[in-house]
Design a protein around this motif. Structure first.
Motif, PDB file in Angstrom:
ATOM      1  N   TYR A 289       7.411   9.175   0.505  1.00 39.84           N
ATOM      2  CA  TYR A 289       6.689   8.846   1.737  1.00 39.84           C
ATOM      3  C   TYR A 289       7.638   8.787   2.927  1.00 39.84           C
ATOM      4  O   TYR A 289       7.378   9.383   3.973  1.00 39.84           O
ATOM      5  CB  TYR A 289       5.970   7.510   1.558  1.00 39.84           C
ATOM      6  CG  TYR A 289       4.996   7.182   2.664  1.00 39.84           C
ATOM      7  CD1 TYR A 289       3.853   7.944   2.853  1.00 39.84           C
ATOM      8  CD2 TYR A 289       5.217   6.090   3.509  1.00 39.84           C
ATOM      9  CE1 TYR A 289       2.946   7.639   3.864  1.00 39.84           C
ATOM     10  CE2 TYR A 289       4.321   5.780   4.518  1.00 39.84           C
ATOM     11  CZ  TYR A 289       3.188   6.561   4.686  1.00 39.84           C
ATOM     12  OH  TYR A 289       2.304   6.261   5.698  1.00 39.84           O
TER      13      TYR A 289
ATOM     14  N   TYR B 179       5.385   7.868  13.613  1.00 41.94           N
ATOM     15  CA  TYR B 179       4.737   7.507  12.363  1.00 41.94           C
ATOM     16  C   TYR B 179       3.445   8.285  12.127  1.00 41.94           C
ATOM     17  O   TYR B 179       2.964   8.370  10.989  1.00 41.94           O
ATOM     18  CB  TYR B 179       4.455   6.009  12.336  1.00 41.94           C
ATOM     19  CG  TYR B 179       5.716   5.176  12.327  1.00 41.94           C
ATOM     20  CD1 TYR B 179       6.603   5.233  11.261  1.00 41.94           C
ATOM     21  CD2 TYR B 179       6.021   4.334  13.396  1.00 41.94           C
ATOM     22  CE1 TYR B 179       7.764   4.474  11.250  1.00 41.94           C
ATOM     23  CE2 TYR B 179       7.190   3.576  13.401  1.00 41.94           C
ATOM     24  CZ  TYR B 179       8.056   3.659  12.324  1.00 41.94           C
ATOM     25  OH  TYR B 179       9.210   2.914  12.317  1.00 41.94           O
ATOM     26  N   SER B 180       2.896   8.858  13.189  1.00 44.46           N
ATOM     27  CA  SER B 180       1.672   9.654  13.033  1.00 44.46           C
ATOM     28  C   SER B 180       1.925  10.911  12.201  1.00 44.46           C
ATOM     29  O   SER B 180       0.971  11.534  11.717  1.00 44.46           O
ATOM     30  CB  SER B 180       1.117  10.044  14.401  1.00 44.46           C
ATOM     31  OG  SER B 180       2.069  10.820  15.124  1.00 44.46           O
TER      32      SER B 180
ATOM     33  N   GLN C 123       1.978  11.676   6.135  1.00 42.91           N
ATOM     34  CA  GLN C 123       0.813  12.136   5.394  1.00 42.91           C
ATOM     35  C   GLN C 123       0.691  11.344   4.090  1.00 42.91           C
ATOM     36  O   GLN C 123       1.675  10.782   3.601  1.00 42.91           O
ATOM     37  CB  GLN C 123       0.945  13.632   5.071  1.00 42.91           C
ATOM     38  CG  GLN C 123       0.983  14.542   6.287  1.00 42.91           C
ATOM     39  CD  GLN C 123      -0.356  14.564   7.019  1.00 42.91           C
ATOM     40  OE1 GLN C 123      -1.410  14.383   6.405  1.00 42.91           O
ATOM     41  NE2 GLN C 123      -0.309  14.776   8.330  1.00 42.91           N
ATOM     42  N   PRO C 124      -0.502  11.276   3.504  1.00 42.13           N
ATOM     43  CA  PRO C 124      -0.665  10.552   2.236  1.00 42.13           C
ATOM     44  C   PRO C 124       0.233  11.124   1.139  1.00 42.13           C
ATOM     45  O   PRO C 124       0.473  12.332   1.079  1.00 42.13           O
ATOM     46  CB  PRO C 124      -2.143  10.766   1.897  1.00 42.13           C
ATOM     47  CG  PRO C 124      -2.797  11.091   3.200  1.00 42.13           C
ATOM     48  CD  PRO C 124      -1.770  11.840   4.001  1.00 42.13           C
TER      49      PRO C 124
ATOM     50  N   GLU D 237      -4.286   1.244  -5.399  1.00 41.14           N
ATOM     51  CA  GLU D 237      -4.306   1.494  -3.965  1.00 41.14           C
ATOM     52  C   GLU D 237      -3.964   0.212  -3.209  1.00 41.14           C
ATOM     53  O   GLU D 237      -3.860  -0.861  -3.802  1.00 41.14           O
ATOM     54  CB  GLU D 237      -5.703   1.986  -3.540  1.00 41.14           C
ATOM     55  CG  GLU D 237      -6.129   3.280  -4.196  1.00 41.14           C
ATOM     56  CD  GLU D 237      -7.559   3.668  -3.826  1.00 41.14           C
ATOM     57  OE1 GLU D 237      -7.801   4.859  -3.627  1.00 41.14           O
ATOM     58  OE2 GLU D 237      -8.410   2.754  -3.739  1.00 41.14           O
TER      59      GLU D 237
ATOM     60  N   ARG E  40      -5.422  -2.457  -1.137  1.00 40.71           N
ATOM     61  CA  ARG E  40      -6.718  -3.022  -0.769  1.00 40.71           C
ATOM     62  C   ARG E  40      -6.594  -4.521  -0.538  1.00 40.71           C
ATOM     63  O   ARG E  40      -5.692  -5.168  -1.047  1.00 40.71           O
ATOM     64  CB  ARG E  40      -7.755  -2.755  -1.858  1.00 40.71           C
ATOM     65  CG  ARG E  40      -8.114  -1.293  -2.035  1.00 40.71           C
ATOM     66  CD  ARG E  40      -9.164  -1.078  -3.098  1.00 40.71           C
ATOM     67  NE  ARG E  40      -9.537   0.316  -3.187  1.00 40.71           N
ATOM     68  CZ  ARG E  40     -10.489   0.888  -2.456  1.00 40.71           C
ATOM     69  NH1 ARG E  40     -11.169   0.141  -1.583  1.00 40.71           N
ATOM     70  NH2 ARG E  40     -10.764   2.166  -2.579  1.00 40.71           N
TER      71      ARG E  40
ATOM     72  N   THR F 248      -9.720  -1.153   2.756  1.00 37.51           N
ATOM     73  CA  THR F 248      -8.467  -0.510   2.392  1.00 37.51           C
ATOM     74  C   THR F 248      -7.478  -0.606   3.545  1.00 37.51           C
ATOM     75  O   THR F 248      -7.823  -0.293   4.689  1.00 37.51           O
ATOM     76  CB  THR F 248      -8.700   0.973   2.041  1.00 37.51           C
ATOM     77  OG1 THR F 248      -9.649   1.061   0.979  1.00 37.51           O
ATOM     78  CG2 THR F 248      -7.408   1.636   1.604  1.00 37.51           C
ATOM     79  N   MET F 249      -6.267  -1.039   3.254  1.00 37.62           N
ATOM     80  CA  MET F 249      -5.236  -1.110   4.282  1.00 37.62           C
ATOM     81  C   MET F 249      -4.846   0.286   4.751  1.00 37.62           C
ATOM     82  O   MET F 249      -4.688   0.545   5.944  1.00 37.62           O
ATOM     83  CB  MET F 249      -4.006  -1.836   3.735  1.00 37.62           C
ATOM     84  CG  MET F 249      -2.840  -1.877   4.682  1.00 37.62           C
ATOM     85  SD  MET F 249      -1.421  -2.744   3.942  1.00 37.62           S
ATOM     86  CE  MET F 249      -0.173  -2.417   5.175  1.00 37.62           C
ATOM     87  N   SER F 250      -4.684   1.195   3.800  1.00 37.83           N
ATOM     88  CA  SER F 250      -4.315   2.576   4.110  1.00 37.83           C
ATOM     89  C   SER F 250      -4.639   3.453   2.918  1.00 37.83           C
ATOM     90  O   SER F 250      -4.515   3.026   1.767  1.00 37.83           O
ATOM     91  CB  SER F 250      -2.822   2.678   4.431  1.00 37.83           C
ATOM     92  OG  SER F 250      -2.411   4.037   4.520  1.00 37.83           O
ATOM     93  N   GLY F 251      -5.060   4.671   3.201  1.00 34.19           N
ATOM     94  CA  GLY F 251      -5.297   5.637   2.129  1.00 34.19           C
ATOM     95  C   GLY F 251      -4.071   6.447   1.802  1.00 34.19           C
ATOM     96  O   GLY F 251      -4.134   7.384   1.001  1.00 34.19           O
ATOM     97  N   HIS F 252      -2.938   6.095   2.403  1.00 32.72           N
ATOM     98  CA  HIS F 252      -1.725   6.882   2.189  1.00 32.72           C
ATOM     99  C   HIS F 252      -1.066   6.613   0.844  1.00 32.72           C
ATOM    100  O   HIS F 252      -0.255   7.408   0.378  1.00 32.72           O
ATOM    101  CB  HIS F 252      -0.719   6.612   3.314  1.00 32.72           C
ATOM    102  CG  HIS F 252      -1.013   7.382   4.547  1.00 32.72           C
ATOM    103  ND1 HIS F 252      -0.067   7.686   5.504  1.00 32.72           N
ATOM    104  CD2 HIS F 252      -2.176   7.939   4.999  1.00 32.72           C
ATOM    105  CE1 HIS F 252      -0.613   8.385   6.478  1.00 32.72           C
ATOM    106  NE2 HIS F 252      -1.897   8.535   6.203  1.00 32.72           N
TER     107      HIS F 252
END
Length: 256
Positions: A64, A74-75, A78-79, A102, A104, A112-116
């Protein structure tokens, strides 16, 4: 089906055929990227060790963080989804063939905090132990891959082709495997690896028993020494301490 198309795939640690028989922790590690930019790290692991989960987290974090170059924001991240396929159980309380972890909320798992971050565990050992029970809960393509990975070397060719009929891609992988394993040299190397793994596990078990025996023996000696020290402080005669502990006179006199 219904998932983004794969645009890039690379084998990060291809198996060296020359060292294959004597490498106890053979693993296949594949890095994949889909058309949305999401990355997938697919790992097949045959041997368990104590720090396995920590290593999985470290590899995910490394993958990551390595996305960002010096001037990236930071944009640009990617996941990253890790897919771990093992022959051994990692979380004994979880019986499903496929488990996903994940980020959560504990209080409200729907948030969900993040799907990454996604780490998927697929357990071939559970599938074999439970006679493929629960396999129908997976999508058809994943069912084919699990059948191939778990049973490819166990079932007759006609039976495997029947199980893999839903996926031409997995059928092709099975055909490649059959060609790869058909040569006498490869069959002998596979037998040699089985012998090596069996001997390695036997040596490990013997070393563990020996270590326990040594620890137990040391514990008994140390207990006798502490008893002798206590007896000396109370003024008990050395001869009596010898009778009580079984230690030699020299060993007791060194404690005075």
């Amino acid at each position: 089906i219904g998932q983004p198309a794969i645009v890039h795939a690379a084998v990060l640690n291809p198996v060296n055929i020359q060292t294959f028989p004597v490498d106890k922790q053979i693993r296949l590690d594949i890095r994949v990227q889909d058309e949305t930019g999401a990355m997938y790290d697919v790992e097949v692991q045959t041997e368990q060790h104590r720090e396995f989960v920590n290593r999985m987290l470290y590899y995910w974090a490394e993958s990551y963080s390595s996305q960002l170059q010096r001037h990236d924001g930071y944009s640009a991240l990617q996941p990253v989804r890790s897919i771990i396929i093992t022959e051994f159980p990692i979380f004994p309380k979880l019986k499903d063939l496929h488990t996903v972890f994940e980020l959560r909320s504990r209080e409200n798992p729907a948030v969900t905090m993040s799907g990454h971050l996604q780490i998927h565990f697929l357990r071939l050992g559970n599938m074999l132990k439970n006679q493929r029970r629960g396999l129908n809960q997976l999508c058809p393509g994943l069912q084919c891959w699990m059948n191939f990975l778990a049973l490819g070397a166990r079932l007759e060719e006609n039976e495997m082709k029947r199980l893999l009929k839903e996926s031409p891609h997995v059928q092709k992988a099975y055909e490649e495997y059959k060609m790869f394993s058909a040569t006498p040299g490869m069959r002998e190397m596979a037998r040699e690896r089985k012998r090596f793994i069996r001997d390695w596990r036997l040596s490990l078990a013997e070393a563990r028993v020996e270590g326990e025996e040594i620890g137990e023996a040391r514990g008994k000696v140390e207990g006798k020494i502490e008893t002798a020290r206590s007896a000396l402080r109370k003024g008990i005669a050395v001869a009596d301490i010898i009778d009580i502990t079984g230690l030699s006179r020299e060993a007791i006199e060194e404690l005075q």
